[in-house]
Scaffold this active site. Structure first.
Site, PDB file in Angstrom:
ATOM      1  N   GLU A 166       0.822  -1.205   0.000  1.00 35.82           N
ATOM      2  CA  GLU A 166       0.000   0.000   0.000  1.00 35.82           C
ATOM      3  C   GLU A 166       0.867   1.271   0.000  1.00 35.82           C
ATOM      4  OE1 GLU A 166      -4.126  -1.536   2.087  1.00 35.82           O
ATOM      5  OE2 GLU A 166      -2.716  -0.404   3.304  1.00 35.82           O
ATOM      6  N   GLU A 323      -6.479  -7.363  -1.003  1.00 30.54           N
ATOM      7  CA  GLU A 323      -7.043  -7.290   0.343  1.00 30.54           C
ATOM      8  C   GLU A 323      -8.490  -6.818   0.285  1.00 30.54           C
ATOM      9  OE1 GLU A 323      -5.077  -4.870   3.229  1.00 30.54           O
ATOM     10  OE2 GLU A 323      -3.066  -5.453   2.601  1.00 30.54           O
TER      11      GLU A 323
END
EC number: 3.2.1.23
Length: 686
Positions: A166, A323
């Site tokens: 991320e 995710e």
């Protein structure tokens, strides 16, 4: 939109194939074995096989375990985990473990810590506490990435590399001295001379004229509003720096381990605006995304919107949902558990928009740490739980859906154009309204189309529009001369363009177009706006077609007799003036909507715009708004994903096709989607 690298999907180890080497959808989670005693690992892999897991992301936050000191390495535990997973037929998306530096590194080199716009140091104690421009951090991180690549390049479990995690989630904007030096270098590359920078930044205003690049700083805390083009360029720079970091890790991995695909998990969701993912997509072999539901009336629409945009950032090729959550998250003010059916529905809606991998954060719910209340595939309650049973059922469903692996999204008749730079620019300070939300306006149009049963593609700016009957460009604030010419060609060539308030206002330097708004789109739209008329937060304005506008209105003068006024303001200082217009342009048209109507309020005008473009819903009237239809195409078949958007059963018998996944519908001889259910129907490609 960046040029894409050749698409390379997961390198599936032979041990992971359930039946020979046939196609399969990837299914799994982030796996953090270092959080658990060794005896738990054996139960983990047993339960993974039971749930149908065939891939896990490993090592994401493991730097401190892998490198306990500057010249100390401990790979033994990771070797054992990799071997165990391989022995049980589970592939590994292996992270470079560089997402968060260990305490020894920040103690030895505190100069890698980020600095806020107000000059505060961002200290260790959470994650991602590193400067994207720090040469010291980069040297350590690339050394770790190289060590990982050399050690595991030939491991039979390795399916892909996972760069960091991320990127930019917590450190997109750093205002340190390292950032200042890198910003100046970026500006030299962009402008060449300080004179060109002065021209682009409009520094004649407020005595900001520079005589050397060394005088330029990031937009740190200032006495008033910082230069708007300086702010915009710093956003561009910050996205570019992290893109460059992604590329640096990728190059290290490719040098040491050629042939293994490389990805990094994006965050196309909500207000994650700092990273221009359309620009980043060219740096990875396949696009990956993380997505978490936000509460609200448009929560499911937003999931669909984000998955749709991710699929188009990926160029229609398969992408990886890295995710999402099995149930509750831990970071919202109130963290609600998912209702029965939501886990499968949310997962399959991503697949509907092109994902060939469905993964969760995380495999086993942590017993300690900041995310211990974040749901997982194995919750605190253990495998004897509704959550685990639901993910095992989902694993079985994904195995049945294997035939659609590698298929691509079918082009929709309507495009919604999404532009990161307009997003950045239109929400800066010193604007007519601080209430404007770029992504919300785009989402409203998407929701309105969903409610009418019309499929739309959410496409990055720069995507060719010629094959779309209609293209909606909400708040296309920044329009270059060349972009304006492209939009004119699109409309005159038979396309139907829709723009909204605060579009066509500035050029690429955030300089206002002169002569009236919407700048270079004035002639195409056949209107001229002298002044904006934004509305207060509690203010509304009625339209004569029954619509109610909020947020914005415009003082429109119609300048072309070919303009049709679709709605006028019915009250206030602009009563009787045009609010929504459409002008014939060549074989197409160009429409302008000057106020925010919201998802429900767009229904009326959208009906007229769709009709003029020759676009109708693909769903029967009785299903519109109740289900979402998304279509994938491949292998001579169309795969219709029919998603129940309600908490009530919905009969879909009229849609025909072969039911590919019997678990998606029930009801005797009829086809009835249960509440929040998803069915996949196979039709011959047509």
């Amino acid at each position: 939109m960046a040029a894409a690298r050749p698409h390379r999907w997961l390198r599936w180890p032979e041990s992971t194939a359930p039946r020979g080497s046939g196609p399969r959808l990837a299914y799994g989670a982030d796996y953090n074995p270092e959080q658990w005693p060794r005896e738990v690992w054996d139960e983990d892999v047993r339960l993974m096989r039971e749930a149908g897991v065939n891939i896990v992301s490993l090592g994401i936050f493991s730097w401190a375990r892998l490198q306990p000191g500057p010249d100390e390495w401990d790979f033994a535990w990771l070797d054992e985990a990799m071997d165990l997973l391989h022995a049980n037929g589970i592939a590994v998306d292996l992270a470079t473990a560089t997402a968060s530096p260990p305490p020894w590194l920040t103690t030895l080199h505190p100069e890698i810590l980020p600095v806020t716009a107000t000059g505060e140091t961002v200290w260790p104690g959470a994650r991602q506490h590193w400067r994207p421009t720090s040469p010291v951090f980069r040297s350590y991180a690339l050394r770790l990435a190289d060590a990982m690549a050399r050690r595991y390049a030939d491991h039979p479990a390795l399916a892909a590399w996972h760069v960091s995690n991320e990127l930019g989630c917590h450190n997109i904007y750093d205002y340190s001295d390292d950032a200042a030096a890198a910003f100046r270098t970026w500006l030299r590359d962009r402008y060449g001379t300080v004179e060109q920078l002065n021209a682009a930044w409009g520094t004649a205003f407020w005595s900001q004229h520079y005589t050397a690049f060394d005088q330029v700083l990031p937009p740190r805390l200032a006495a008033s509003h910082p230069n708007p083009t300086q702010q915009l360029d710093f956003k561009r720079f910050s996205s570019d720096v992290l893109k460059g970091y992604l590329r640096a890790e990728r190059e290290v991995l490719e040098a040491a381990a050629p042939g293994i695909p490389v990805t990094s998990n994006f965050m196309v969701m909500g207000e994650s605006r700092g990273m221009n993912y359309a620009d980043w997509a060219g740096e990875v072999d396949f696009v990956s995304n993380d997505h978490y539901m936000r509460p609200g009336a448009q929560a499911l629409d937003e999931l669909s919107f984000s998955a749709n945009l991710t699929g188009n950032i990926a160029g229609g090729r398969p992408w990886f949902l890295m995710e999402h959550s099995t149930s509750a998250v831990n970071w919202q003010p109130v963290n609600r558990a998912k209702a029965p059916g939501e886990t499968a529905r949310d997962s399959l809606l991503h697949v509907a928009h092109g994902a060939d991998a469905v993964c969760f954060f995380q495999w086993r719910q942590s017993a300690a740490g900041a995310e211990k209340y974040h749901s997982a595939m194995v919750p605190h309650a253990g495998p004897d739980s509704a959550v685990f049973r639901s993910v095992a059922e989902l694993g079985a469903r994904l195995e049945r859906l294997a035939p659609l692996t590698g298929s691509h999204r079918k082009r929709a008749p309507v495009a919604i154009v999404f532009d990161w730079e307009s997003w950045w620019a239109c929400e800066q300070d010193s604007h007519p309204s601080s209430l404007l939300r770029y992504r919300q306006e785009a989402l409203d149009w998407y929701s309105a189309l969903l409610s009418r049963g019309v499929r739309a593609d959410v496409v990055p700016l720069g995507t060719p529009l010629e094959d779309y009957r209609m293209a909606i460009a909400p708040v296309l604030h920044m329009v270059t001369e060349e972009r304006a010419k492209e939009l004119v060609r699109y409309a005159e060539g038979g396309g139907h363009l829709v723009a909204t308030y605060f579009s066509g206002v500035v050029d690429e330097n955030d300089h206002a177009w002169l002569g009236g708004y919407p700048g270079p789109l004035r002639e195409l739209m056949g209107i001229r706006i002298e002044e904006f008329a934004p509305l207060q937060a509690d203010e509304q304005v009625r339209l004569d077609d029954g619509g109610v506008g909020t947020l914005w209105s415009d003082d429109i003068t119609v300048t072309d007799p070919r303009v049709e006024v679709l709605a006028s303001y019915a009250e206030g200082p602009r009563a009787g003036q045009a609010a929504i217009t459409r002008r014939q342009a060549g074989m197409g048209s160009a429409a302008y909507v000057s106020t925010r109507l919201g998802a429900q309020g767009l229904a009326g005008v959208l009906s007229r715009l769709l009709a003029s473009a020759g676009v109708s819903g693909e769903l029967p009237p009785g299903l519109r708004g109740r289900v979402e239809l998304a279509v994938r195409v491949g292998g001579g078949a169309e795969y219709w994903f029919v998603v129940n958007r309600t908490a009530e059963p919905v009969d879909i018998a009229g849609l025909g096709g072969e039911l590919l996944d019997p678990a998606g519908a029930a009801g005797g001889g009829t086809r009835v989607l249960p509440p929040r259910g998803v069915a996949v129907l196979r039709h011959p490609a047509g």
